[in-house]
Design a protein around this motif. Structure first.
Motif, short mmCIF file in Angstrom:
data_model
loop_
_atom_site.label_atom_id
_atom_site.label_comp_id
_atom_site.label_asym_id
_atom_site.label_seq_id
_atom_site.Cartn_x
_atom_site.Cartn_y
_atom_site.Cartn_z
N UNK A 184 -0.38 -8.33 1.12
CA UNK A 184 0.80 -9.16 1.38
C UNK A 184 1.98 -8.71 0.52
N UNK A 185 3.14 -9.30 0.79
CA UNK A 185 4.32 -9.01 -0.03
C UNK A 185 4.13 -9.64 -1.41
N UNK A 186 4.31 -8.85 -2.45
CA UNK A 186 4.12 -9.31 -3.83
C UNK A 186 5.41 -9.11 -4.62
N UNK A 187 5.79 -10.12 -5.38
CA UNK A 187 7.03 -10.06 -6.14
C UNK A 187 6.83 -9.50 -7.55
N UNK A 188 5.70 -9.84 -8.16
CA UNK A 188 5.49 -9.49 -9.57
C UNK A 188 4.34 -8.53 -9.81
N UNK A 189 3.74 -8.03 -8.75
CA UNK A 189 2.62 -7.09 -8.88
C UNK A 189 2.95 -5.79 -8.16
N UNK A 190 2.90 -4.69 -8.89
CA UNK A 190 2.96 -3.37 -8.26
C UNK A 190 1.54 -2.86 -8.12
N UNK A 191 1.13 -2.54 -6.91
CA UNK A 191 -0.23 -2.08 -6.64
C UNK A 191 -0.27 -0.55 -6.62
N UNK A 192 -1.22 0.02 -7.35
CA UNK A 192 -1.45 1.45 -7.33
C UNK A 192 -2.87 1.72 -6.88
N UNK A 193 -3.03 2.61 -5.88
CA UNK A 193 -4.36 2.93 -5.37
C UNK A 193 -4.95 4.11 -6.12
N UNK A 194 -6.22 3.97 -6.49
CA UNK A 194 -6.94 5.10 -7.08
C UNK A 194 -7.29 6.10 -5.98
N UNK A 195 -7.34 7.39 -6.28
CA UNK A 195 -7.68 8.39 -5.25
C UNK A 195 -9.04 8.10 -4.63
N UNK A 196 -9.13 8.28 -3.31
CA UNK A 196 -10.39 8.03 -2.61
C UNK A 196 -11.48 8.98 -3.12
#
Length: 521
Positions: free
Chosen positions: A293-305
């Motif tokens: 979802x849209x997040x205001x205070x969280x930046x999401x970073x994905x770990x490499x598969x």
């Protein structure tokens, strides 16, 4: 006449049929198109009549372009589920072989309730032809070498570039990692061998499992409240329970789903907004973590598969330590029952939740920091705590506890404490949930199990009054006063409990007196 009867009927692939239809759409006369492709006018008319079916198959990419017949599979829902899974796997650049596809097909068939389905080589060949899939034989050694090479390149590239950019604007206090793990919460030591390697994809075993979501920061100063997912929406053991040391949710398989994960994310985002914080959250790219979802205070970073085993801090020892502590709680309960000659009762969901939460809060900050350092996300020079002592669990006391219980309960000699701890490490936590939900028509599979399904039937415990709770604290004080070398921290915790209970009871008495006064008026 005989030759006419033996004339072989020509089969056209989907690609050829679309070319014929495209030629007509380009403005050519139907007679000229029929001659160009060597077909009769009636065959051309059939192609044009069925063009909607052809276009739909192309749009869905569910049929290979060389496919000549559009006959549905015998188990069409299994076919669709396997193809949806395969598309997801290919999107992640994961290498799969025919044997892997056959195993996955059996897995999905089991979830969909088919007992007679056989993922034979013949089925695989037909599946491949239906969807235009080319499978290459890859020996295990070459496959492992290929994936290891790709993994090392990904890890080095991520360490050298992407992670540096991600953490540049955040302190270790504001860098978090979240991950799920499965737990056989009723597992006894003597049943370890039977549970080893059981992925618990569904069915009866799902009643004995939970999925737990944990989240902690890189400095080891903050561990978020766990989220526990069970199978029963309203367990009998949680009746009249209003406060838990975690958040509890439920669905049919006790798995993490996109909806549950997004709900948890939104709650964390709201907390960060109230605290005027911004955080970085590192997660893997499993199916439950897609479509955020849209997040205001969280930046999401994905770990490499395919690299989370060496890059995800929670996987590098934090969750393992939690399981060590959880299993040690189980062993202590078993030992108490053995010494009291009481029948060994299976753990219910309430007890499991309490022990999982207690184990999570007991994981040392030094353990957390060491695992973040091992992942290469924070520098080794960071950390004011002694990281060398972080690997002290399990300690000698736990090993002695295991040895005592193992002898008393006749655990096989080939099973050790680490086997007991890691027996549920391979449990599926989210895979294919959404695929199956889409496949099962007319059945809401996101709903949880019935109230008492899969739960141990225990006699209802009498409600404890606040006066009885205060009396219990006083008995604890009396007991501790007879012991030697009690740490001050224990008395401090007891004082906190006593203060909380006294505050509650005095407030209740004050409110009741005011009510009585108003009634007399």
């Amino acid at each position: 006449m005989a030759n006419k009867g033996n004339k072989k009927r020509r089969q056209f692939s989907l690609e050829e049929k679309m070319k014929v239809v495209g030629a007509v759409d380009s403005g050519k006369r139907k007679g000229d198109v029929a001659k160009e492709f060597g077909i009769t006018p009636s065959t051309l008319s059939t192609f044009l009549k069925d063009r909607t079916k052809f276009e739909e198959k192309v749009r869905e990419a569910s049929v290979g372009p060389q496919r000549k017949r559009l006959r549905s599979a015998l188990y069409d829902d299994i076919d669709k589920a396997v193809f949806a899974w395969l598309q997801e796997i290919h999107a992640k650049n994961i290498l799969v072989t025919g044997s892997v596809i056959r195993k996955k097909a059996l897995n999905l068939a089991n979830m969909l309730g088919y007992d007679n389905f056989q993922a034979s080589v013949g089925w695989l060949n037909r599946f491949r032809d239906r969807h235009g899939i080319a499978l290459k034989a890859v020996c295990r050694e070459d496959s492992d070498r290929l994936m290891n090479g790709l993994g090392i390149d990904k890890i080095n590239e991520w360490h050298a570039g992407e992670i540096i950019k991600l953490i540049a604007d955040y302190s270790p206090d504001d860098i978090f990692n979240a991950d799920e793990t499965g737990v056989f919460f009723q597992l006894l030591p003597q049943h370890t061998l039977a549970a080893k390697g059981d992925h618990c994809r569904g069915g009866k075993k799902a009643k004995q499992r939970l999925t737990a979501l944990f989240c902690c920061n890189a400095s080891g100063t903050e561990k978020m409240r766990p989220l526990i997912v069970g199978r029963s929406a309203s367990p009998h053991c949680l009746k009249n329970i209003h406060s838990l040391p975690c958040d509890y949710r439920a669905n049919q398989w006790a798995w993490m789903t996109r909806d549950l994960f997004n709900e948890w994310l939104m709650q964390v985002d709201a907390r960060m907004k109230r605290a005027e914080r911004r955080i970085l959250l590192l997660i893997d790219n499993c199916s439950a973590h897609n479509m955020l979802p849209h997040l205001e205070r969280i930046q999401v970073g994905y770990l490499p598969s395919n690299c989370t085993a060496v890059l995800q801090p929670l996987n590098l020892g934090i969750i393992h330590t939690m399981k060590v502590l959880y299993r040690s709680h189980l062993l202590k309960q078993i030992l108490l029952k053995l010494n009291s000659s009481e029948d060994q009762e299976e753990v219910d969901i309430k007890q499991a939740i309490d022990m999982i939460a207690a184990a999570w809060w007991s994981v040392k900050p030094s353990t957390v920091v060491k695992c973040w350092q091992k992942a290469g996300i924070i520098p080794m020079e960071f950390a004011e705590c002694d990281t060398e002592s972080a690997a002290s669990e399990p300690d000698i006391a736990i090993e002695k506890l295991w040895h005592t219980v193992a002898i008393a309960t006749c655990v096989p000699n080939e099973v050790n404490f680490q086997d007991f701890v890691t027996a549920d490490d391979d449990l599926i936590i989210s895979q294919d949930t959404d695929i199956i939900q889409d496949m099962v028509a007319g059945e809401n599979t996101s709903e949880a199990g019935s109230e008492d399904e899969g739960e141990v039937s225990l006699p209802e415990q009498p409600k404890v009054t606040i006066i009885e709770a205060i009396s219990s604290v006083q008995k604890l004080r009396q007991f501790l006063s007879t012991c030697v070398d009690i740490p001050d921290a224990i008395f401090g915790q007891l004082n906190g409990i006593d203060e909380y209970l006294m505050k509650r009871v005095t407030q209740t008495l004050i409110d009741s007196k005011i009510t009585d006064f108003l009634q007399t008026k």
